[in-house]
Scaffold this motif. Structure first.
Motif, PDB file in Angstrom:
ATOM      1  N   SER A   1       0.894  -1.345  -0.012  1.00  0.00           N
ATOM      2  CA  SER A   1      -0.039   0.163  -0.103  1.00  0.00           C
ATOM      3  C   SER A   1       0.834   1.292  -0.031  1.00  0.00           C
ATOM      4  N   ILE A   2       2.024   1.352   0.436  1.00  0.00           N
ATOM      5  CA  ILE A   2       2.934   2.220   0.389  1.00  0.00           C
ATOM      6  C   ILE A   2       4.061   2.101  -0.440  1.00  0.00           C
ATOM      7  N   LYS A   3       3.836   1.069  -1.424  1.00  0.00           N
ATOM      8  CA  LYS A   3       4.682   1.005  -2.488  1.00  0.00           C
ATOM      9  C   LYS A   3       6.176   0.665  -2.252  1.00  0.00           C
ATOM     10  N   ALA A   4       6.394  -0.061  -0.987  1.00  0.00           N
ATOM     11  CA  ALA A   4       7.554  -0.902  -0.534  1.00  0.00           C
ATOM     12  C   ALA A   4       7.426  -2.501  -1.404  1.00  0.00           C
ATOM     13  N   ASP A   5       7.829  -2.169  -2.782  1.00  0.00           N
ATOM     14  CA  ASP A   5       7.081  -3.334  -3.482  1.00  0.00           C
ATOM     15  C   ASP A   5       8.148  -4.654  -3.269  1.00  0.00           C
ATOM     16  N   ARG A   6       9.482  -4.183  -3.013  1.00  0.00           N
ATOM     17  CA  ARG A   6      10.114  -5.405  -2.719  1.00  0.00           C
ATOM     18  C   ARG A   6      10.018  -6.018  -1.237  1.00  0.00           C
ATOM     19  N   ALA A   7       9.947  -5.234  -0.480  1.00  0.00           N
ATOM     20  CA  ALA A   7       9.445  -5.881   0.926  1.00  0.00           C
ATOM     21  C   ALA A   7       8.382  -6.543   1.019  1.00  0.00           C
ATOM     22  N   ALA A   8       7.228  -6.082   0.080  1.00  0.00           N
ATOM     23  CA  ALA A   8       6.093  -6.915   0.008  1.00  0.00           C
ATOM     24  C   ALA A   8       6.193  -8.369  -0.746  1.00  0.00           C
ATOM     25  N   VAL A   9       6.967  -8.383  -1.781  1.00  0.00           N
ATOM     26  CA  VAL A   9       7.307  -9.536  -2.529  1.00  0.00           C
ATOM     27  C   VAL A   9       8.039 -10.526  -1.585  1.00  0.00           C
ATOM     28  N   ALA A  10       9.135  -9.997  -0.833  1.00  0.00           N
ATOM     29  CA  ALA A  10       9.937 -10.807   0.020  1.00  0.00           C
ATOM     30  C   ALA A  10       8.877 -11.462   1.162  1.00  0.00           C
ATOM     31  N   LEU A  11       8.203 -10.692   1.730  1.00  0.00           N
ATOM     32  CA  LEU A  11       7.040 -11.108   2.546  1.00  0.00           C
ATOM     33  C   LEU A  11       6.345 -12.074   2.121  1.00  0.00           C
TER      34      LEU A  11
ATOM     35  N   LYS B   1      -0.696 -24.390  -7.498  1.00  0.00           N
ATOM     36  CA  LYS B   1       0.548 -24.778  -6.872  1.00  0.00           C
ATOM     37  C   LYS B   1       1.568 -23.953  -8.167  1.00  0.00           C
ATOM     38  N   GLU B   2       1.139 -23.505  -9.099  1.00  0.00           N
ATOM     39  CA  GLU B   2       1.815 -22.732 -10.189  1.00  0.00           C
ATOM     40  C   GLU B   2       1.871 -21.134  -9.582  1.00  0.00           C
ATOM     41  N   ALA B   3       0.813 -20.898  -8.997  1.00  0.00           N
ATOM     42  CA  ALA B   3       0.804 -19.609  -8.134  1.00  0.00           C
ATOM     43  C   ALA B   3       1.856 -19.348  -7.327  1.00  0.00           C
ATOM     44  N   ALA B   4       1.788 -20.519  -6.478  1.00  0.00           N
ATOM     45  CA  ALA B   4       2.647 -20.376  -5.369  1.00  0.00           C
ATOM     46  C   ALA B   4       4.166 -20.497  -5.985  1.00  0.00           C
ATOM     47  N   HIS B   5       4.589 -21.199  -6.810  1.00  0.00           N
ATOM     48  CA  HIS B   5       5.825 -21.069  -7.610  1.00  0.00           C
ATOM     49  C   HIS B   5       6.063 -19.611  -8.028  1.00  0.00           C
ATOM     50  N   GLU B   6       5.207 -18.849  -8.537  1.00  0.00           N
ATOM     51  CA  GLU B   6       5.393 -17.598  -9.357  1.00  0.00           C
ATOM     52  C   GLU B   6       5.677 -16.841  -7.639  1.00  0.00           C
ATOM     53  N   VAL B   7       5.161 -17.089  -6.803  1.00  0.00           N
ATOM     54  CA  VAL B   7       5.410 -15.982  -5.621  1.00  0.00           C
ATOM     55  C   VAL B   7       6.891 -16.542  -5.085  1.00  0.00           C
ATOM     56  N   ARG B   8       7.266 -17.579  -5.176  1.00  0.00           N
ATOM     57  CA  ARG B   8       8.515 -17.938  -4.749  1.00  0.00           C
ATOM     58  C   ARG B   8       9.698 -17.292  -5.821  1.00  0.00           C
ATOM     59  N   PHE B   9       9.431 -17.602  -7.161  1.00  0.00           N
ATOM     60  CA  PHE B   9      10.119 -16.580  -8.080  1.00  0.00           C
ATOM     61  C   PHE B   9      10.318 -15.205  -8.161  1.00  0.00           C
ATOM     62  N   GLY B  10       9.438 -14.575  -7.335  1.00  0.00           N
ATOM     63  CA  GLY B  10       9.539 -13.302  -7.307  1.00  0.00           C
ATOM     64  C   GLY B  10      10.138 -12.922  -5.840  1.00  0.00           C
TER      65      GLY B  10
ATOM     66  N   ALA C   1       3.828  -5.625 -10.828  1.00  0.00           N
ATOM     67  CA  ALA C   1       4.256  -6.967 -10.718  1.00  0.00           C
ATOM     68  C   ALA C   1       4.068  -7.607  -9.108  1.00  0.00           C
ATOM     69  N   ALA C   2       4.534  -6.370  -8.435  1.00  0.00           N
ATOM     70  CA  ALA C   2       4.129  -6.902  -6.961  1.00  0.00           C
ATOM     71  C   ALA C   2       2.619  -6.935  -6.567  1.00  0.00           C
ATOM     72  N   GLU C   3       1.716  -6.144  -7.164  1.00  0.00           N
ATOM     73  CA  GLU C   3       0.332  -6.330  -6.881  1.00  0.00           C
ATOM     74  C   GLU C   3      -0.096  -7.902  -7.402  1.00  0.00           C
ATOM     75  N   GLU C   4       0.686  -8.090  -8.481  1.00  0.00           N
ATOM     76  CA  GLU C   4       0.152  -9.529  -8.999  1.00  0.00           C
ATOM     77  C   GLU C   4       0.849 -10.755  -8.170  1.00  0.00           C
TER      78      GLU C   4
ATOM     79  N   THR D   1      -1.434 -10.893  -5.097  1.00  0.00           N
ATOM     80  CA  THR D   1      -2.731 -11.672  -5.415  1.00  0.00           C
ATOM     81  C   THR D   1      -2.583 -13.034  -5.406  1.00  0.00           C
ATOM     82  N   LEU D   2      -1.542 -13.647  -5.946  1.00  0.00           N
ATOM     83  CA  LEU D   2      -1.357 -15.276  -5.973  1.00  0.00           C
ATOM     84  C   LEU D   2      -0.962 -15.601  -4.448  1.00  0.00           C
ATOM     85  N   MET D   3      -0.445 -14.689  -3.692  1.00  0.00           N
ATOM     86  CA  MET D   3      -0.105 -15.159  -2.397  1.00  0.00           C
ATOM     87  C   MET D   3      -1.512 -15.287  -1.859  1.00  0.00           C
ATOM     88  N   ASP D   4      -2.663 -14.389  -1.917  1.00  0.00           N
ATOM     89  CA  ASP D   4      -4.023 -14.705  -1.435  1.00  0.00           C
ATOM     90  C   ASP D   4      -4.470 -15.607  -2.104  1.00  0.00           C
ATOM     91  N   GLU D   5      -4.393 -16.335  -3.161  1.00  0.00           N
ATOM     92  CA  GLU D   5      -4.788 -17.695  -3.807  1.00  0.00           C
ATOM     93  C   GLU D   5      -4.389 -18.763  -2.857  1.00  0.00           C
TER      94      GLU D   5
END
Length: 217
Positions: free
Chosen positions: A94-104, A141-150, A166-169, A172-176
């Protein structure tokens, strides 16, 4: 947001630019927030002739808000420790700390696997085992792998840029993934429990209603 009072413009000594500040009140919660951003207005200008709302002026740039807005996301059927990670990821987004969001988000997937008893091996192996156990559908499962890649791109220190879209996407996959592992099974369990309760209460309630319609002796 509604402005409260006038705006102030002060010089920034480091950048030699000017920073505009203005207080606002939220029309919903009535709390005060502060907007700030760079502006071409000069502190020496006759401020009495300037607009009351600094950010309506074409010279003003898009402000930032203090305190920053949060996501207000909740995951009620997810274990509390994992939910806190997921909520923090959305707050970062929400504050565009995108790399932190993806790592979490990557941490959320791995913590979820461990919560389900899949604790050995790499995250690749954990995700695949969750699928083999029937806990993740094939496309999730593929969604989880995309989160892993990111997450790997950030976690491995390659300093790969992550744009906001990309971080938003990825989140969204993490939520799935959380939906498949925790939230969807919990909804099904509640629906089953309600059905069982109705089936057990049904004959008794019908008998009671019929008895109430008969004259007492």
């Amino acid at each position: 947001m509604r402005p409260v009072g006038g705006a102030e413009v002060v010089p920034d000594q480091d950048s030699r630019l000017n920073v505009g500040f203005e207080a606002y009140r939220c029309a919903n919660c009535r709390r005060l927030v502060l907007a700030h951003g760079w502006t071409d207005f000069k502190p020496t200008n006759d401020w009495d002739d300037a607009p009351s709302d600094l950010w309506d002026h074409p010279q003003a740039q898009q402000p930032r808000w203090l305190p920053p807005a949060k996501s207000n996301r909740t995951f009620p059927d997810v274990p509390a420790a994992i939910e806190s990670l997921a909520v923090e990821a959305h707050d970062c987004l929400s504050i565009k700390a995108d790399r932190a969001a993806v790592a979490l988000a990557r941490a959320v997937v791995e913590a979820s696997a461990k919560e389900k008893g899949v604790a050995r091996g790499s995250l690749i192996a954990k995700i695949d085992e969750l699928h083999q156990l029937g806990l993740l559908r094939g496309h999730i499962k593929e969604a989880a792998h995309e989160v892993r890649f990111g997450g790997n791109e950030v976690a491995h220190g390659d300093l790969t840029p992550v744009d906001h879209e990309a971080a938003e996407e990825i989140l969204t996959l993490m939520d799935e993934v959380l939906n498949d592992l925790f939230q969807s099974p919990a909804r099904v369990a509640r629906a089953r429990q309600r059905r069982l309760e109705r089936s057990q209460a049904g004959p008794a309630s019908v008998h009671t209603s019929a008895s109430e319609g008969q004259p007492s002796t």
